[in-house]
Design a protein around this motif. Structure first.
Motif, PDB file in Angstrom:
ATOM      1  N   ARG A  14      34.360  30.605  21.042  1.00 47.81           N
ATOM      2  CA  ARG A  14      35.001  31.870  20.763  1.00 47.81           C
ATOM      3  C   ARG A  14      34.283  33.011  20.996  1.00 47.81           C
ATOM      4  O   ARG A  14      34.694  33.885  21.653  1.00 47.81           O
ATOM      5  CB  ARG A  14      35.421  31.637  19.174  1.00 47.81           C
ATOM      6  N   PHE A  15      33.073  33.079  20.498  1.00 49.37           N
ATOM      7  CA  PHE A  15      32.083  34.148  20.652  1.00 49.37           C
ATOM      8  C   PHE A  15      30.997  34.366  21.647  1.00 49.37           C
ATOM      9  O   PHE A  15      30.675  35.514  21.937  1.00 49.37           O
ATOM     10  CB  PHE A  15      31.719  34.449  19.160  1.00 49.37           C
TER      11      PHE A  15
ATOM     12  N   GLN B   5      40.578  37.497  24.212  1.00 50.51           N
ATOM     13  CA  GLN B   5      41.268  36.797  23.454  1.00 50.51           C
ATOM     14  C   GLN B   5      42.686  37.360  23.085  1.00 50.51           C
ATOM     15  O   GLN B   5      43.577  36.567  22.848  1.00 50.51           O
ATOM     16  CB  GLN B   5      40.491  36.740  21.828  1.00 50.51           C
ATOM     17  N   GLU B   6      42.891  38.603  23.511  1.00 51.71           N
ATOM     18  CA  GLU B   6      44.224  38.978  23.608  1.00 51.71           C
ATOM     19  C   GLU B   6      44.748  39.105  25.031  1.00 51.71           C
ATOM     20  O   GLU B   6      46.035  38.601  25.157  1.00 51.71           O
ATOM     21  CB  GLU B   6      44.129  40.464  23.284  1.00 51.71           C
ATOM     22  N   GLU B   7      44.050  39.004  26.161  1.00 50.21           N
ATOM     23  CA  GLU B   7      44.484  38.803  27.245  1.00 50.21           C
ATOM     24  C   GLU B   7      43.668  37.763  28.108  1.00 50.21           C
ATOM     25  O   GLU B   7      42.886  37.943  29.043  1.00 50.21           O
ATOM     26  CB  GLU B   7      44.479  40.061  28.195  1.00 50.21           C
ATOM     27  N   PRO B   8      43.998  36.490  27.870  1.00 51.77           N
ATOM     28  CA  PRO B   8      43.166  35.099  28.082  1.00 51.77           C
ATOM     29  C   PRO B   8      43.037  35.207  29.857  1.00 51.77           C
ATOM     30  O   PRO B   8      42.103  34.787  30.438  1.00 51.77           O
ATOM     31  CB  PRO B   8      44.050  33.994  28.013  1.00 51.77           C
TER      32      PRO B   8
ATOM     33  N   ALA C  14      37.056  39.124  32.480  1.00 48.34           N
ATOM     34  CA  ALA C  14      36.039  37.637  32.794  1.00 48.34           C
ATOM     35  C   ALA C  14      35.021  38.054  33.691  1.00 48.34           C
ATOM     36  O   ALA C  14      33.874  37.375  33.461  1.00 48.34           O
ATOM     37  CB  ALA C  14      37.202  36.529  33.328  1.00 48.34           C
ATOM     38  N   LYS C  15      35.241  38.940  34.725  1.00 42.80           N
ATOM     39  CA  LYS C  15      34.129  39.203  35.460  1.00 42.80           C
ATOM     40  C   LYS C  15      32.991  39.999  34.641  1.00 42.80           C
ATOM     41  O   LYS C  15      31.788  39.947  34.976  1.00 42.80           O
ATOM     42  CB  LYS C  15      34.771  40.078  36.758  1.00 42.80           C
ATOM     43  N   LEU C  16      33.613  40.867  33.781  1.00 43.15           N
ATOM     44  CA  LEU C  16      32.522  41.471  33.089  1.00 43.15           C
ATOM     45  C   LEU C  16      31.742  40.627  32.361  1.00 43.15           C
ATOM     46  O   LEU C  16      30.243  40.973  32.118  1.00 43.15           O
ATOM     47  CB  LEU C  16      33.346  42.527  32.025  1.00 43.15           C
ATOM     48  N   VAL C  17      32.461  39.467  31.775  1.00 44.34           N
ATOM     49  CA  VAL C  17      31.420  38.744  30.870  1.00 44.34           C
ATOM     50  C   VAL C  17      30.496  37.906  32.029  1.00 44.34           C
ATOM     51  O   VAL C  17      29.137  38.177  31.605  1.00 44.34           O
ATOM     52  CB  VAL C  17      32.246  37.621  30.293  1.00 44.34           C
TER      53      VAL C  17
END
Length: 854
Positions: free
Chosen positions: A661-662, A827-830, A836-839
């Motif tokens: 999750r985190f 988590q709001e916009e899976p 996702a790219k930022l992560v």
């Protein structure tokens, strides 16, 4: 507070110079990052305040954008975040280069002994000197480069770091300015996942540019000290290589990639030889050497630039020509330039025609499948009863026949079975082209019983290998806490097995055993993992000595303390009399390769430290390093308390859910840094046992919680205190180098933690209590390790490293805020690909900055 001398030097040579060059870098006129350099210091300060005030990442970012009204649109904000990531990635590289350029000035070499201090210790003591010389006849250090998925810098960036470090050493401002511009325009990400051959090419850069000159220089230093001729050297530094050979859990490694990597290593080495030969040729312009020089030229040029389809081991031919050249120089030319010939001969003796030993590794379950496949395909030839699978361990050992056969697979064999049998045949070819040391070890992962080794040995005999020429070492890998407890019994079964004992005798009665730090930590927690491995070493040493076996421990260590990293050399310096320490072998993984062995200075320093540790533990062993019965009982007691605390956390239903999750766990599979999957059994839902230890530890380090590096240690120390045993613990810390290193490394892991960063989670209805439990253990551990080390801050006794860590954590804090923000948005916009790219982009910088986080 008054700075120590080392801190003052570090501040002047590293921190001040970094700020200087960073200000230069941040004002470079890049169109894509316009204005970002101006904003970044304000953004960093804003993030620091937000974390100090325990704000969640959304609040931190929203309040920042409210101050800068030009970033009102969502796309503008996202664009700025990506540009900030780009800047910080390059700031990390700049800090690496500045720190590495000042390596010799910051006084780190004073922290631990180097070879010169060993030599000086024995120069006036003939008995001690003889003891050291005898030790060197049977001592080696093997560094094994692996391709585990934490090597983040692509080749072009590594080259820039090297050149930038050199420019900074020379205070070449103009060249540094140009390199910073190049850095700003060079991509940091691979467009596709690398293949195993790509990984080998990347790591071959370190072999060619760092290990080749450094290993030779260190060998030369030892030879000169003891007046050893190039003819008589026993190579002290050896190299190993896993890319292309490590197929455990990596279906992308095939027999063809193994073949290509073996050829690559050979070709790169010959190009190194060819470059040295050209230097030799420019100097040896005398009569009498032409014939031998011509032979060498033909041999080296062909193998460098037009390698034959079926190459052969040319080591003896190269050395023979060098001997003749040396003879001519000594007899007719007053020995002029003979040192250049000796240097080349020394390198050929060290690296042969293979450069680094290509290890093969596969999981025991795949090897069992392969053995079963051949038994079923050739029931009459194999001669093993049909009830083999139903037999107990003793029955299986008794059933094996060890016949010399030539069995082959057909098209019906599974891909993994076919690969296993094909690579067993290929090893013979590799040994023909590079010599026995080119590929002489097969490592069995998840080794649980002696039959795992014996079945593999039989597979070789069934694949046209002969007993008398079976030049292979079969290496069990014990990883989990349970496997480590069984290890001594497994090895006793092998030492007493008639066929295996005979094979071992043919191999000089030398047995290598690999011990895995990573999975044992994931399995049992930090304290229990370290103690289980140390205890296993004591037991395995006793069994080996009982059966007169020359035992070699090969440690599978990662970068962080949670995976056996940290101050590794201190572990080897503190091995007591109950642990054999004649050879040091360890894996060098991920970004640890570039951080500890990325430059000539750092590589020379780290290799000498490890050599010092092994040699000094032989000639200057401390009494406290051999643990008494009482001290073993004390560590065992604390390890069990720690283990129980760790298992309580690990068995919590929220444990894996929290990590998913985190942390960026699920995104590790999306970054193009490795051919290796993040988890085993990729086709099923994630389970903790399938999760690779590297991904497990990396995820916790991205959260800045580093659970595997400290959790349970505080509870163990607190319990010892409550039970009135604190004075015993203090004495243990002061007298046992092994235990002191464990605690000091634990403090290093904690120094890279920051629970304030995730403090917003304590308000979460589902995970708040879980987060609090981990935070409480962090504070408890901090309290007790400071009390034990009589310190007021973590790593107080290592001020330079502490300052370095603090600066690196400061640099990447904005990345972490962006990462946590993006994870929460997902988590709001899976399905939001931008978040996702930022992560994924933030993962790179965080690990690179930590230098040993993965």
């Amino acid at each position: 507070m008054k700075l120590s001398k080392k801190q003052a030097v570090f501040e002047n040579e590293v921190l001040t110079r970094f700020e200087l060059f960073n200000s230069l870098f941040m004002t470079l006129p890049f169109y894509q990052v316009k204005h970002t350099g101006t904003l970044l210091p304000f953004f960093t300060t804003h993030c620091e305040r937000g974390v100090a005030n325990k704000l969640d990442p959304e609040t931190i970012l929203e309040s920042f954008f409210n101050e800068y009204k030009q970033y009102i649109g969502e796309s503008d904000r996202i664009d700025l975040l990506f540009r900030i990531i780009q800047y910080i990635e390059r700031q990390v590289v700049l800090f690496d280069a500045v720190e590495d350029s000042a390596f010799k000035k910051t006084g780190r070499s004073d922290e631990a002994g180097m070879l010169d201090s060993v030599f000086k210790l024995t120069e006036n003591n003939k008995a001690l000197r003889k003891k050291l010389i005898d030790k060197l006849q049977n001592f080696s250090l093997r560094l094994v480069l692996t391709a585990h998925p934490t090597q983040f810098y692509p080749g072009p960036v590594l080259s820039i770091i090297t050149d930038l470090t050199e420019a900074l050493k020379q205070n070449d401002i103009h060249n540094a300015h140009l390199l910073l511009q190049q850095l700003g325009k060079t991509p940091f990400m691979n467009k596709r996942k690398p293949t195993p051959v790509d990984e080998a090419i990347s790591l071959a850069w370190f072999l060619e540019n760092v290990f080749y000159p450094v290993a030779s220089a260190i060998q030369s230093k030892i030879d000169d000290e003891f007046d050893i001729s190039a003819e008589d050297i026993n190579p002290v530094v050896e190299l190993g290589f896993w890319p292309g050979g490590d197929r455990d859990g990596n279906p992308n490694v095939t027999v063809e990639s193994t073949r290509q990597v073996a050829m690559l290593l050979r070709t790169v080495l010959f190009r190194c030889y060819y470059r040295d030969f050209r230097v030799l040729k420019r100097r040896l312009t005398f009569r009498g050497v032409e014939k031998y020089m011509d032979k060498l030229y033909d041999l080296l040029y062909e193998n460098s630039f037009n390698p034959p389809q079926t190459p052969r081991n040319e080591k003896s031919h190269i050395l023979q020509n060098l001997r003749e050249i040396k003879r001519v120089l000594v007899e007719y030319h007053d020995g002029l330039f003979v040192e250049l010939v000796d240097d080349m001969a020394r390198k050929v003796k060290t690296f042969g025609c293979f450069f680094a030993t290509l290890d093969l590794r596969q999981d025991s379950s795949i090897l069992r499948q392969t053995h079963r496949y051949l038994r079923e395909k050739y029931p009459d030839l194999a001669g093993i009863s049909a009830d083999f699978e139903q037999r107990d361990e003793a029955g299986k050992q008794a059933a094996l026949q060890f016949q010399e056969l030539d069995l082959r697979h057909d098209a019906a064999a599974s891909a993994l079975v076919a690969d296993t049998l094909d690579v067993i045949h290929l090893i013979k070819e590799i040994q023909l082209s590079g010599g026995e040391r080119a590929a002489q070890r097969f490592i069995i992962s998840n080794c649980q019983q002696a039959s795992d080794i014996l079945e593999l040995m039989e597979l070789f005999l069934w694949s046209d290998w002969k007993r008398d020429s079976l030049h292979m070492d079969f290496v069990p890998l014990f990883e989990t806490v349970d496997d480590l407890e069984r290890a001594a019994d497994v090895m006793k079964s092998l030492y007493t097995h008639k066929q295996y004992a005979a094979h071992l005798k043919r191999r000089g009665n030398r047995q290598t055993i690999m011990l895995g730090f990573s999975d044992s930590t994931k399995d049992g927690g930090y304290l229990m993992a370290n103690w289980s491995i140390y205890k296993a070493k004591i037991e395995l040493t006793a069994i080996a000595r009982q059966y007169d076996v020359d035992l070699v421990f090969f440690d599978g260590r990662g970068g962080p303390p949670a995976r056996g990293g940290g101050k590794t050399q201190r572990f080897y310096a503190a091995m007591g009399k109950e642990v054999v320490n004649d050879h040091i072998q360890l894996t060098i993984q991920g970004q640890t390769i570039s951080s500890q062995y990325g430059s000539l200075d750092t590589a020379h320093y780290n290799i000498e430290q490890l050599l010092y540790a092994g040699l000094n533990s032989h000639i200057g062993q401390k009494d406290g390093d051999t643990l008494s019965v009482e001290k073993k009982e004390l560590i065992d007691y604390m390890a069990n308390v720690s283990h129980e605390k760790f298992l309580e956390l690990r068995h919590d239903p929220l444990f894996l859910k929290y990590l998913e999750r985190f942390s960026p766990l699920k995104f590790l599979s999306q970054i193009n840094i490795s051919s290796r999957p993040v988890k085993r059994n990729a086709d099923r839902e994630l389970r903790l046992e399938d999760l690779r230890a590297i991904s497990f530890v990396t995820s916790w380090s991205q959260l800045k919680q580093n659970i595997p590096g400290f959790y349970g240690v505080g509870m163990a120390l607190q319990q010892a205190d409550k039970d009135g045993r604190w004075n015993e613990v203090v004495e243990l810390y002061e007298t046992s180098g092994m235990f002191k290193t464990m605690i000091d490394n634990c403090m290093m892991s904690m120094s890279k933690s920051n629970f304030d960063l995730t403090s917003y989670i304590q308000k979460d209805k589902e995970f708040g209590a879980f987060w609090q439990k981990m935070c409480d253990e962090f504070e408890r551990t901090k309290t007790y390790v400071l009390k034990l080390s009589q310190s007021t801050t973590l790593m107080e006794n290592y001020p330079v490293e502490r300052e370095s860590i603090a600066m690196r954590e400061k640099i990447v804090l904005p990345l972490l805020i962006i990462q946590h923000y993006a994870i929460r948005q997902l988590q709001e916009e899976p399905d939001n690909e931008v978040y996702a790219k930022l992560v994924t982009r933030t993962i790179y910088g965080v690990v690179n900055a930590g230098r040993n986080l993965a």
